[in-house]
Design a protein around this motif. Sequence first.
Motif, short mmCIF file in Angstrom:
data_model
loop_
_atom_site.label_atom_id
_atom_site.label_comp_id
_atom_site.label_asym_id
_atom_site.label_seq_id
_atom_site.Cartn_x
_atom_site.Cartn_y
_atom_site.Cartn_z
N GLN A 120 1.05 -1.46 0.09
CA GLN A 120 0.20 0.09 0.46
C GLN A 120 0.34 1.21 -0.42
O GLN A 120 0.80 2.76 -0.40
CB GLN A 120 -1.06 0.05 1.53
CG GLN A 120 -1.76 -1.32 1.23
CD GLN A 120 -2.95 -0.86 0.03
OE1 GLN A 120 -3.46 0.17 -0.40
NE2 GLN A 120 -2.78 -1.91 -0.35
N SER A 123 2.30 2.43 -2.88
CA SER A 123 0.78 3.20 -4.47
C SER A 123 0.29 4.52 -3.58
O SER A 123 0.02 5.23 -4.29
CB SER A 123 -0.21 2.29 -4.42
OG SER A 123 -0.70 2.20 -3.34
N THR A 124 0.90 5.25 -2.48
CA THR A 124 0.68 5.79 -1.54
C THR A 124 1.15 6.99 -0.97
O THR A 124 1.17 8.03 -0.42
CB THR A 124 -0.73 5.74 -0.68
OG1 THR A 124 0.19 4.85 0.99
CG2 THR A 124 -1.36 4.91 -1.26
N GLU A 125 2.78 6.40 -0.57
CA GLU A 125 3.67 6.61 0.66
C GLU A 125 3.26 7.38 1.55
O GLU A 125 3.34 8.40 2.72
CB GLU A 125 4.55 8.00 -0.65
CG GLU A 125 4.83 7.78 -1.75
CD GLU A 125 5.71 8.69 -2.52
OE1 GLU A 125 5.67 10.11 -2.31
OE2 GLU A 125 6.55 8.13 -3.25
N ARG A 126 2.04 6.95 1.97
CA ARG A 126 1.73 7.17 3.32
C ARG A 126 1.44 5.85 4.21
O ARG A 126 0.80 4.94 3.82
CB ARG A 126 -0.08 7.37 3.46
CG ARG A 126 -0.37 8.39 2.88
CD ARG A 126 -0.07 10.46 2.72
NE ARG A 126 1.86 10.15 2.70
CZ ARG A 126 2.67 10.96 3.00
NH1 ARG A 126 2.16 11.18 4.11
NH2 ARG A 126 3.62 11.36 2.30
N SER A 129 -1.74 3.34 5.76
CA SER A 129 -1.88 2.87 4.24
C SER A 129 -2.33 2.05 4.84
O SER A 129 -3.16 0.71 3.87
CB SER A 129 -1.86 3.64 2.90
OG SER A 129 -0.53 3.02 2.90
N GLN A 258 1.29 13.65 -2.13
CA GLN A 258 0.00 12.70 -1.55
C GLN A 258 -0.92 13.02 0.16
O GLN A 258 -1.50 12.40 0.18
CB GLN A 258 -0.58 11.01 -1.69
CG GLN A 258 0.04 10.67 -3.13
CD GLN A 258 -0.01 9.13 -3.43
OE1 GLN A 258 1.18 8.82 -3.57
NE2 GLN A 258 -1.91 8.80 -3.78
N GLN A 261 -4.69 14.24 0.27
CA GLN A 261 -5.19 13.29 -0.79
C GLN A 261 -5.39 11.87 -0.34
O GLN A 261 -6.86 12.21 -0.46
CB GLN A 261 -4.47 13.59 -2.54
CG GLN A 261 -5.67 12.54 -3.54
CD GLN A 261 -4.67 11.73 -3.12
OE1 GLN A 261 -3.63 10.88 -2.95
NE2 GLN A 261 -6.36 10.70 -3.48
N TRP A 262 -4.64 11.67 -0.02
CA TRP A 262 -4.45 9.94 1.36
C TRP A 262 -5.56 10.61 1.83
O TRP A 262 -6.60 9.66 1.98
CB TRP A 262 -3.75 9.14 0.96
CG TRP A 262 -3.91 8.32 1.43
CD1 TRP A 262 -4.36 7.05 0.49
CD2 TRP A 262 -4.35 7.93 3.44
NE1 TRP A 262 -4.52 5.52 2.12
CE2 TRP A 262 -3.33 6.18 2.73
CE3 TRP A 262 -3.67 8.16 4.10
CZ2 TRP A 262 -4.71 5.49 4.59
CZ3 TRP A 262 -4.02 7.53 5.41
CH2 TRP A 262 -4.23 6.06 5.63
N LYS A 265 -9.54 11.28 0.88
CA LYS A 265 -9.91 10.10 0.74
C LYS A 265 -10.35 8.97 1.82
O LYS A 265 -11.40 8.38 1.15
CB LYS A 265 -9.04 9.22 -0.78
CG LYS A 265 -9.69 8.08 -1.04
CD LYS A 265 -8.90 7.84 -2.16
CE LYS A 265 -9.79 6.49 -2.92
NZ LYS A 265 -8.60 5.58 -4.32
N ASP A 282 -8.24 11.74 -7.74
CA ASP A 282 -8.33 10.23 -8.20
C ASP A 282 -9.57 9.94 -9.43
O ASP A 282 -10.30 10.41 -9.50
CB ASP A 282 -8.64 10.16 -6.91
CG ASP A 282 -8.23 8.21 -6.31
OD1 ASP A 282 -7.22 8.09 -7.36
OD2 ASP A 282 -9.61 7.63 -6.18
N HIS A 288 4.01 11.88 -7.72
CA HIS A 288 4.92 11.84 -6.80
C HIS A 288 5.91 12.82 -6.96
O HIS A 288 7.20 12.53 -7.94
CB HIS A 288 5.19 11.27 -5.34
CG HIS A 288 5.60 11.57 -4.03
ND1 HIS A 288 7.83 12.50 -4.38
CD2 HIS A 288 5.13 12.26 -3.33
CE1 HIS A 288 7.43 12.71 -2.73
NE2 HIS A 288 5.87 12.88 -2.31
#
Length: 323
Positions: A120, A123-126, A129, A258, A261-262, A265, A282, A288
């Motif tokens: 995860q 794709s999100t760099e969080r 996630s 992100q 944004q993440w 969402k 999205d 990024h």
Amino acid sequence: MLSESQFLVNESPQFLTHLYHFVAELLFGLWRIYSSLDPGLKPNGHTDLPPPRRMSFPHVAATKWRDYASMNEFILRGVFPSLVMEFSDTWAERAALKGKTFVYDRVVFSDRVAAMHGKQFASTERIASEAFQVKASAHWWSAIRMPILELSKVKKSDEKPVFPVITYVSRQKWGRRMLREEDHLRLVAGLQKLKERHGYELNIVELDRLSRSDQIRLAARTTIMCGIHGNGLTALLWMKPTKRSTVIEFFFPGGFAQDYQWTAKALGIAYFGVWNKHIFSDPNLPIHAYPEGFQGNNIPLDAYAVLKLIERRLSVNELDLEN
């Protein structure tokens, strides 16, 4: 035996003193995992889960977790008033007791480096996630959000304003990552016209100049939150998700991160990024990137494009706003 639940955090001070990373990554992920044990968690924040007893940071000194605005402790103490904080000195003291074994009743573990190897995160760099691979109540965040709203004296009527509320989080006096002044002024003038034309409530704020409770109260009643990429947008955590709720983030053209944004969402809040006049969302997000000019004070913005987007978002049928 160390009884009850504990949050154990393998983290360095680098990220802990930043509000977004502490609350919207670390606490966000820890609570998502823990709350999965109560699939019946209610919209009002009620949960059958006992609050964590301890939060331990084996590699961090006791003076290295607070942010400059003191929001980290405001949120953590507000949600978990009985929480015991443990740091590297406590960890070292236990380790010095040779031959002594400590057994933890229940541990929720966070490790930034381990999370960065997850699918995860790729794709999100969080890091948070990774926690979303576990199913939880749709109202999981309400157990954090509602106590903070109560602490900040947010009224039920604040969450249901008569007219939509637009909040522009300005960084024009921050000294870093700012709009071109003429574009900022065009945006402010345009927002004022929207207010006059439609009766919207308009707030143009520098959040660092508000008290912590005032920041929460404002975010809780906000329908549209907009501003340049920056820590102020962390306030989206306290917005009420509805079909109109929206975060609009401005970037230097070609740049994107992100963070917000993440998070938007994950909370069910609509999100749009803006490069001058180009708007994206999205699933068509850019990669990024931090190009030259990303941190600068000359970020271009087409105010007209943003104003049209706000009008479009606020035109959503009122009958759809009950849930």
